[in-house]
Design a protein around this motif. Sequence first.
Motif, PDB file in Angstrom:
ATOM      1  N   GLN A  75       4.817   7.371  -0.574  1.00  0.00           N
ATOM      2  CA  GLN A  75       3.875   8.367  -1.091  1.00  0.00           C
ATOM      3  C   GLN A  75       2.418   7.981  -0.832  1.00  0.00           C
ATOM      4  O   GLN A  75       1.606   8.852  -0.481  1.00  0.00           O
ATOM      5  N   HIS A  76       2.099   6.684  -0.960  1.00  0.00           N
ATOM      6  CA  HIS A  76       0.707   6.284  -0.755  1.00  0.00           C
ATOM      7  C   HIS A  76       0.306   6.436   0.707  1.00  0.00           C
ATOM      8  O   HIS A  76      -0.785   6.923   1.014  1.00  0.00           O
ATOM      9  N   ASP A  77       1.213   6.012   1.609  1.00  0.00           N
ATOM     10  CA  ASP A  77       0.923   6.141   3.050  1.00  0.00           C
ATOM     11  C   ASP A  77       0.761   7.605   3.427  1.00  0.00           C
ATOM     12  O   ASP A  77      -0.141   7.970   4.172  1.00  0.00           O
ATOM     13  N   ILE A  78       1.655   8.448   2.890  1.00  0.00           N
ATOM     14  CA  ILE A  78       1.616   9.873   3.235  1.00  0.00           C
ATOM     15  C   ILE A  78       0.328  10.511   2.705  1.00  0.00           C
ATOM     16  O   ILE A  78      -0.343  11.262   3.404  1.00  0.00           O
ATOM     17  N   ARG A  79      -0.026  10.143   1.451  1.00  0.00           N
ATOM     18  CA  ARG A  79      -1.242  10.709   0.863  1.00  0.00           C
ATOM     19  C   ARG A  79      -2.465  10.325   1.701  1.00  0.00           C
ATOM     20  O   ARG A  79      -3.319  11.143   2.013  1.00  0.00           O
ATOM     21  N   ARG A  80      -2.513   9.042   2.104  1.00  0.00           N
ATOM     22  CA  ARG A  80      -3.650   8.588   2.910  1.00  0.00           C
ATOM     23  C   ARG A  80      -3.660   9.276   4.266  1.00  0.00           C
ATOM     24  O   ARG A  80      -4.704   9.699   4.755  1.00  0.00           O
ATOM     25  N   ALA A  81      -2.457   9.424   4.859  1.00  0.00           N
ATOM     26  CA  ALA A  81      -2.353  10.058   6.175  1.00  0.00           C
ATOM     27  C   ALA A  81      -2.812  11.510   6.104  1.00  0.00           C
ATOM     28  O   ALA A  81      -3.565  11.976   6.966  1.00  0.00           O
ATOM     29  N   LEU A  82      -2.380  12.223   5.051  1.00  0.00           N
ATOM     30  CA  LEU A  82      -2.764  13.629   4.929  1.00  0.00           C
ATOM     31  C   LEU A  82      -4.271  13.766   4.715  1.00  0.00           C
ATOM     32  O   LEU A  82      -4.904  14.675   5.238  1.00  0.00           O
ATOM     33  N   LEU A  83      -4.830  12.817   3.950  1.00  0.00           N
ATOM     34  CA  LEU A  83      -6.278  12.885   3.716  1.00  0.00           C
ATOM     35  C   LEU A  83      -7.079  12.623   4.984  1.00  0.00           C
ATOM     36  O   LEU A  83      -8.163  13.161   5.165  1.00  0.00           O
TER      37      LEU A  83
ATOM     38  N   GLU B 164     -13.279  10.241  -0.397  1.00  0.00           N
ATOM     39  CA  GLU B 164     -12.683  11.557  -0.696  1.00  0.00           C
ATOM     40  C   GLU B 164     -11.822  11.540  -1.972  1.00  0.00           C
ATOM     41  O   GLU B 164     -11.914  12.442  -2.801  1.00  0.00           O
ATOM     42  N   MET B 165     -10.989  10.508  -2.095  1.00  0.00           N
ATOM     43  CA  MET B 165     -10.033  10.463  -3.215  1.00  0.00           C
ATOM     44  C   MET B 165     -10.663   9.918  -4.485  1.00  0.00           C
ATOM     45  O   MET B 165     -11.396   8.934  -4.434  1.00  0.00           O
ATOM     46  N   SER B 166     -10.299  10.544  -5.593  1.00  0.00           N
ATOM     47  CA  SER B 166     -10.814  10.090  -6.884  1.00  0.00           C
ATOM     48  C   SER B 166     -10.221   8.729  -7.252  1.00  0.00           C
ATOM     49  O   SER B 166      -9.047   8.459  -6.994  1.00  0.00           O
ATOM     50  N   LEU B 167     -11.050   7.892  -7.886  1.00  0.00           N
ATOM     51  CA  LEU B 167     -10.586   6.567  -8.312  1.00  0.00           C
ATOM     52  C   LEU B 167     -10.418   6.515  -9.835  1.00  0.00           C
ATOM     53  O   LEU B 167     -10.346   5.429 -10.418  1.00  0.00           O
ATOM     54  N   ALA B 168     -10.368   7.694 -10.455  1.00  0.00           N
ATOM     55  CA  ALA B 168     -10.332   7.768 -11.925  1.00  0.00           C
ATOM     56  C   ALA B 168      -9.249   6.890 -12.541  1.00  0.00           C
ATOM     57  O   ALA B 168      -9.486   6.250 -13.567  1.00  0.00           O
ATOM     58  N   GLN B 169      -8.078   6.829 -11.904  1.00  0.00           N
ATOM     59  CA  GLN B 169      -6.974   6.072 -12.486  1.00  0.00           C
ATOM     60  C   GLN B 169      -7.224   4.560 -12.542  1.00  0.00           C
ATOM     61  O   GLN B 169      -6.591   3.862 -13.310  1.00  0.00           O
ATOM     62  N   PHE B 170      -8.182   4.084 -11.718  1.00  0.00           N
ATOM     63  CA  PHE B 170      -8.472   2.647 -11.716  1.00  0.00           C
ATOM     64  C   PHE B 170      -9.678   2.313 -12.598  1.00  0.00           C
ATOM     65  O   PHE B 170     -10.113   1.171 -12.662  1.00  0.00           O
TER      66      PHE B 170
ATOM     67  N   ILE C 251      -7.390  -4.911  -0.612  1.00  0.00           N
ATOM     68  CA  ILE C 251      -6.418  -4.324   0.324  1.00  0.00           C
ATOM     69  C   ILE C 251      -5.497  -3.370  -0.429  1.00  0.00           C
ATOM     70  O   ILE C 251      -5.205  -2.261   0.030  1.00  0.00           O
ATOM     71  N   GLY C 252      -5.079  -3.799  -1.634  1.00  0.00           N
ATOM     72  CA  GLY C 252      -4.185  -2.967  -2.450  1.00  0.00           C
ATOM     73  C   GLY C 252      -4.790  -1.614  -2.752  1.00  0.00           C
ATOM     74  O   GLY C 252      -4.132  -0.577  -2.614  1.00  0.00           O
ATOM     75  N   LEU C 253      -6.068  -1.606  -3.140  1.00  0.00           N
ATOM     76  CA  LEU C 253      -6.713  -0.319  -3.453  1.00  0.00           C
ATOM     77  C   LEU C 253      -6.817   0.548  -2.201  1.00  0.00           C
ATOM     78  O   LEU C 253      -6.549   1.757  -2.244  1.00  0.00           O
ATOM     79  N   SER C 254      -7.182  -0.097  -1.077  1.00  0.00           N
ATOM     80  CA  SER C 254      -7.373   0.692   0.149  1.00  0.00           C
ATOM     81  C   SER C 254      -6.050   1.255   0.685  1.00  0.00           C
ATOM     82  O   SER C 254      -6.056   2.150   1.518  1.00  0.00           O
ATOM     83  N   GLU C 255      -4.929   0.705   0.193  1.00  0.00           N
ATOM     84  CA  GLU C 255      -3.618   1.238   0.611  1.00  0.00           C
ATOM     85  C   GLU C 255      -3.256   2.503  -0.154  1.00  0.00           C
ATOM     86  O   GLU C 255      -2.489   3.326   0.312  1.00  0.00           O
ATOM     87  N   VAL C 256      -3.773   2.605  -1.368  1.00  0.00           N
ATOM     88  CA  VAL C 256      -3.400   3.771  -2.190  1.00  0.00           C
ATOM     89  C   VAL C 256      -4.522   4.806  -2.290  1.00  0.00           C
ATOM     90  O   VAL C 256      -4.311   5.910  -2.781  1.00  0.00           O
TER      91      VAL C 256
END
Lengths: 127, 260
Positions: B81-89, B138-144, B209-214
Amino acid sequence: MTGWGKLGEKTLLRLLSMLFAAMLWLFVTLHGEGEAEIPLVIRPVNVPSGLSARVEQLSHATVRISGARILLMRQRMLGAVACLDLSGGAAGRIEFSSPEKYVRLEEGLRARYVSPGRISIFLESTN
Amino acid sequence: MVDYALTSGWFWPLVDILCTGVIVCRLFSMMRASTAIRILIVLPLLMAGSLLARLFGLVSISWLLNGFFGSLILLMVVVFQHDIRRALLSLGRPRPEAREEAGEHLEGESGEILDQLALAAVSLSERRNGALIVIEREMSLAQFMEVGTDVDAKVTSEIISSIFLPYSPIHDGAVIIQKGKLTKAGCFLPLTQNPDVAKELGTRHRAAIGLSEVADALVIVVSEETGAISVVSSGRITSNLDELQLKKLLRRSVESRWLQ
């Protein structure tokens, strides 16, 4: 990662993508429907005691079957058998029309028609 | 010759395979290379296994693999899901090189923010103070940001440097820059689970790296041990940057709309 490493990774990704595409094509094609004609063995069963069965045109019988191509390949490996039930028969000639309904096949396969369309079996007294 | 090619039984299957291969390659190149390569090795093997199982009448294996292929798309969406979300973005977004070629250079207030970030990173590096600076894109970081401390300050090198002083109570986490403002400090980021990450990288780098993956965020890391400045984006790390290289990289990777 070095430039060469990245280049190698990209080439590997391209190669694997093509391999995946070829495998996917094979997978889908072999799961697709197809038809095949395979030799048919006629096997008389439940022959009444005191009688023997003789099948006409034994070497020429074939059956046309349809279903997933991978199952057709398996059936070709196994061969096809038509079991003709002779219980209650008397000496003389017994004719089976529509012999395809007696062909035993793997689940998922259908026998469309058998050639020849009629199979004659002679029941002869052994005495 | 053309007629023969079009009517021969192999022409259209070959076109089919080539087109599928190109689509698959494009899709998988958006994912992390090591993951993509692993999937592209395993899936054909499973397909071959499924075909052989059906051919030789191995009912249980065939049933298992058919069930697997039946839910393959759902499985891939859940696992990646994380890879797909990043790819779509990343679809439709120009590559950093393309932005640079197009001559997009940040000036004015946005450029000043990036200069301040670079200055802070260099100053922290000289003093060997570890730091983790996240720029939301682009992506919100609210969850972190739930466990962080509210700051809501203008981005200046002095504030960032003071947050990462070893005796500061919030020096352990990451600071987050949103819309050109320093909004949070002391935030905890997810650590990467990628086994390919170099063993010598510490927790701070693994968090970056972990954050940049998701998420599509850009992360600046200053190493406490070596003082080296690195930038992490899309799971990739660019290390040992000097001030000029850092400024250049930030200008290439950050659009002005993310700083306003």
